[in-house]
Motif scaffolding. Structure first.
Motif, PDB file in Angstrom:
ATOM      1  N   LEU A   1       0.832  -1.204   0.000  1.00 16.82           N
ATOM      2  CA  LEU A   1       0.000   0.000   0.000  1.00 16.82           C
ATOM      3  C   LEU A   1       0.870   1.259   0.000  1.00 16.82           C
ATOM      4  N   PRO A   2       1.125   1.833  -1.165  1.00 16.57           N
ATOM      5  CA  PRO A   2       1.868   3.105  -1.217  1.00 16.57           C
ATOM      6  C   PRO A   2       0.960   4.290  -0.920  1.00 16.57           C
ATOM      7  N   PHE A   3       1.569   5.416  -0.655  1.00 17.06           N
ATOM      8  CA  PHE A   3       0.799   6.640  -0.480  1.00 17.06           C
ATOM      9  C   PHE A   3       1.533   7.790  -1.153  1.00 17.06           C
ATOM     10  N   TYR A   4       0.803   8.876  -1.356  1.00 16.88           N
ATOM     11  CA  TYR A   4       1.334  10.077  -1.996  1.00 16.88           C
ATOM     12  C   TYR A   4       1.332  11.204  -0.976  1.00 16.88           C
ATOM     13  N   GLY A   5       2.438  11.923  -0.884  1.00 13.65           N
ATOM     14  CA  GLY A   5       2.509  13.057   0.021  1.00 13.65           C
ATOM     15  C   GLY A   5       3.504  14.079  -0.503  1.00 13.65           C
ATOM     16  N   LEU A   6       3.603  15.190   0.191  1.00 13.48           N
ATOM     17  CA  LEU A   6       4.433  16.296  -0.269  1.00 13.48           C
ATOM     18  C   LEU A   6       5.232  16.876   0.888  1.00 13.48           C
ATOM     19  N   SER A   7       6.441  17.324   0.590  1.00 11.15           N
ATOM     20  CA  SER A   7       7.270  17.971   1.607  1.00 11.15           C
ATOM     21  C   SER A   7       6.600  19.221   2.149  1.00 11.15           C
ATOM     22  N   GLU A   8       5.757  19.860   1.327  1.00  8.57           N
ATOM     23  CA  GLU A   8       5.093  21.097   1.730  1.00  8.57           C
ATOM     24  C   GLU A   8       3.939  20.852   2.694  1.00  8.57           C
ATOM     25  N   ARG A   9       3.593  19.567   2.904  1.00 14.14           N
ATOM     26  CA  ARG A   9       2.528  19.185   3.857  1.00 14.14           C
ATOM     27  C   ARG A   9       1.183  19.819   3.501  1.00 14.14           C
ATOM     28  N   VAL A  10       0.784  19.731   2.241  1.00 17.81           N
ATOM     29  CA  VAL A  10      -0.511  20.292   1.848  1.00 17.81           C
ATOM     30  C   VAL A  10      -1.509  19.228   1.417  1.00 17.81           C
ATOM     31  N   ALA A  11      -1.050  18.004   1.153  1.00 16.79           N
ATOM     32  CA  ALA A  11      -1.964  16.965   0.695  1.00 16.79           C
ATOM     33  C   ALA A  11      -1.363  15.599   0.979  1.00 16.79           C
ATOM     34  N   ILE A  12      -2.249  14.634   1.232  1.00 14.36           N
ATOM     35  CA  ILE A  12      -1.817  13.247   1.398  1.00 14.36           C
ATOM     36  C   ILE A  12      -2.919  12.352   0.855  1.00 14.36           C
ATOM     37  N   ALA A  13      -2.518  11.266   0.201  1.00 18.00           N
ATOM     38  CA  ALA A  13      -3.485  10.347  -0.384  1.00 18.00           C
ATOM     39  C   ALA A  13      -2.939   8.935  -0.301  1.00 18.00           C
ATOM     40  N   GLY A  14      -3.779   8.015   0.074  1.00 14.45           N
ATOM     41  CA  GLY A  14      -3.393   6.608   0.101  1.00 14.45           C
ATOM     42  C   GLY A  14      -3.966   5.890  -1.103  1.00 14.45           C
ATOM     43  N   GLU A  15      -3.218   4.912  -1.594  1.00 12.79           N
ATOM     44  CA  GLU A  15      -3.759   4.087  -2.671  1.00 12.79           C
ATOM     45  C   GLU A  15      -4.957   3.304  -2.135  1.00 12.79           C
ATOM     46  N   ILE A  16      -6.004   3.196  -2.944  1.00 15.57           N
ATOM     47  CA  ILE A  16      -7.200   2.470  -2.529  1.00 15.57           C
ATOM     48  C   ILE A  16      -6.926   0.977  -2.657  1.00 15.57           C
ATOM     49  N   LEU A  17      -7.164   0.237  -1.593  1.00 20.47           N
ATOM     50  CA  LEU A  17      -6.854  -1.184  -1.542  1.00 20.47           C
ATOM     51  C   LEU A  17      -7.562  -1.923  -2.680  1.00 20.47           C
ATOM     52  N   GLY A  18      -6.782  -2.684  -3.429  1.00 16.75           N
ATOM     53  CA  GLY A  18      -7.343  -3.455  -4.533  1.00 16.75           C
ATOM     54  C   GLY A  18      -7.487  -2.679  -5.824  1.00 16.75           C
ATOM     55  N   ARG A  19      -7.099  -1.402  -5.811  1.00 20.42           N
ATOM     56  CA  ARG A  19      -7.201  -0.571  -7.016  1.00 20.42           C
ATOM     57  C   ARG A  19      -5.851   0.120  -7.240  1.00 20.42           C
ATOM     58  N   PRO A  20      -4.876  -0.608  -7.774  1.00 22.27           N
ATOM     59  CA  PRO A  20      -3.533  -0.043  -7.960  1.00 22.27           C
ATOM     60  C   PRO A  20      -3.551   1.250  -8.762  1.00 22.27           C
TER      61      PRO A  20
END
Length: 500
Positions: free
Chosen positions: A279-298
């Motif tokens: 389960l990867p996730f997306y984030g930013l050094s600027e700390r403005v957004a975070i999103a996780g990959e939806i399980l089972g939906r690469p």
């Protein structure tokens, strides 16, 4: 005294010197795990647990936080006060400010943040933590002011995202990335923190004998989760496959971070770790957004609405409304209040899967994020691939203005530096000393001071000027198969940052 505040206990503990932590660890271990993270963490986890079941609650909290941000910047930031007055013809009533008002504000460009971050501050400068983001190809680093106590809030979001694959607070995890100021020594490349149940594995020395020890440590400490940069995890997985290694019975999954995870890496890692969730996730050094990959939906990610308000807009600045249409990721962050970034252009792109609505719990769903963080490497003396995202763990703010790696020989790298004005040789040496220590015996880093870095005809410059031949990299197992040119997941370059 704030030193004893449970909400900052973990943050301060992680950053202590190893010898001090060794003395404190037995005491901290006696505290219940929830107490080690504090009440702010617990409150946020409770709120996050309701985001799917109560979308109206999510929207209420979003608006409440947005209005607080607007009220704060209007009172304390001349830059934002002028911007609000220009758009609305005078002071705004933050109590009635809504999302349609937010959409009227102009975008905040990276250029302004780079040129004058202090104009965005709403606290005294000394009370915030100054950090510098890692650069990427065509994009110099940024100076960002962050809340000093943000760590537990960030961890609340990460744990919430990971909970969809069964992660629980207190689960033991191995960390294969630069983390917590840990440095390898000539004889030991790992460290176990009993208080946090964290096994740190250095990603800077991936020789076979070192990886043999890492694989044995996963069994010894009954690790449940492996968290780290995909490039290093993939190297470890390939080594484990050659020796027909099996994951410990305690093992539950892999949590990639800070780089794009390529499909061939996902397949390789899944095979070695017995098909456990990845389960990867997306984030930013600027700390403005975070999103996780939806399980089972690469490759499909859901942005967390309580972390900030994330928009997907087209090149004309209008909201992307058609499923399948690509747009720019623009975000207004809530996680750190010292330097609010309102409608910040992240520089990343994505394709719309589902808009933020009550049906999605006000989570924007996207796919094929074209992040500025993909994977770039330098190579050790034996061909060990070293992700520069792991290498760039130091905070160069107010010391190094911009930098670039150059390599034409295995085990040797030239670090080209454009320094901030007035930086002494002693301060530069102190800043770079931990970097040299991380790769001692693996990579020799020499320094070249330059006035500025050379740019290409479009104004971009490579973050790593790599002169080693690509076939050699593949032979060494260093480079992932590049995606097809038509693949929208091709990044402009590597990382989502992680809390210390």
């Amino acid at each position: 005294m704030r030193l004893l505040n449970a909400d900052v206990l973990r943050t301060r503990y992680v950053r202590l010197p190893r010898v001090v932590k060794a003395g404190m660890s037995p005491v901290v271990s006696l505290l219940p795990m929830r107490m080690r993270y504090g009440s702010a963490y617990q409150k946020l986890r409770q709120q996050l647990s309701m985001t799917s079941a109560r979308p109206e609650f999510v929207r209420l909290l979003q608006l409440r936080t947005l209005r607080t941000v607007i009220e704060t910047v209007q009172r304390r930031s001349p830059f934002y006060r002028e911007r609000l007055a220009k758009v609305f013809g005078g002071p705004v009533d933050s109590r009635s400010f809504n999302l349609s008002d937010l959409a009227r504000l102009p975008l905040l460009g990276r250029d302004h943040v780079a040129a004058d971050p202090e104009s965005l501050l709403v606290v005294e400068r000394r009370t915030a933590e100054l950090r510098q983001t890692s650069g990427s190809s065509g994009r110099p680093p940024l100076r960002i002011y962050l809340d000093r106590d943000r760590s537990v809030r960030e961890m609340a979001f990460l744990h919430h995202i990971w909970s969809q694959v069964g992660y629980r607070l207190g689960d033991g995890r191995a960390i294969l990335r630069d983390y917590g100021g840990h440095l390898p020594t000539a004889t030991r490349k790992w460290h176990y923190d009993r208080a946090l149940r964290e096994l740190w594995l250095s990603p800077f020395d991936m020789r076979e004998e070192v990886m043999d020890e890492y694989l044995a440590l996963l069994h010894r400490f009954k690790v449940r989760w492996l968290y780290g940069v995909p490039s290093a995890i993939n190297v470890l997985a390939n080594h484990a496959r050659r020796w027909d290694w099996s994951a410990p019975g305690s093992f539950k999954g892999v949590l990639p971070a800070s780089e794009t995870l390529f499909d061939n890496q996902r397949r390789s890692i899944a095979e070695v770790f017995g098909g456990r969730p990845i389960l990867p996730f997306y984030g930013l050094s600027e700390r403005v957004a975070i999103a996780g990959e939806i399980l089972g939906r690469p490759h499909i990610y859901a942005f967390e609405p309580l972390y900030g308000i994330t928009e997907l807009i087209d090149e004309k600045g209008a909201p992307v409304g058609r499923v399948g249409q690509r747009g720019r990721i623009v975000a207004t962050g809530f996680i750190s209040s010292a330097m609010p970034l309102i409608r910040y252009q992240t520089g990343d792109y994505a394709e719309l899967v589902a808009p933020a609505s009550a049906e999605t719990g006000y989570k924007l769903h996207v796919r094929a994020i074209a992040s500025r963080w993909s994977q770039e490497f330098v190579f050790g003396s034996r061909g060990e691939p070293i992700s520069v995202i792991s290498l760039d763990g130091e905070n160069y703010a107010d010391v190094i203005r911009d930098y670039q790696y150059y390599q034409d020989t295995l085990g040797q790298v030239v670090l080209r530096l454009a320094l901030c004005k007035g930086v002494s040789a002693e301060r530069l040496e102190a800043t770079l000393r931990p970097v040299h220590a991380r790769v001692a015996g693996v990579l020799d880093i020499s320094v070249a001071i330059v006035d500025r870095l050379s740019m290409g005809p479009t104004g971009k410059r490579a973050f790593v000027e790599q002169k080693l031949e690509l076939p050699l990299m593949r032979l060494l197992g260093a480079a992932p198969e590049p995606p097809a040119i038509s693949d929208p997941r091709i990044s402009r370059l590597p990382t989502s940052p992680l809390p210390a």
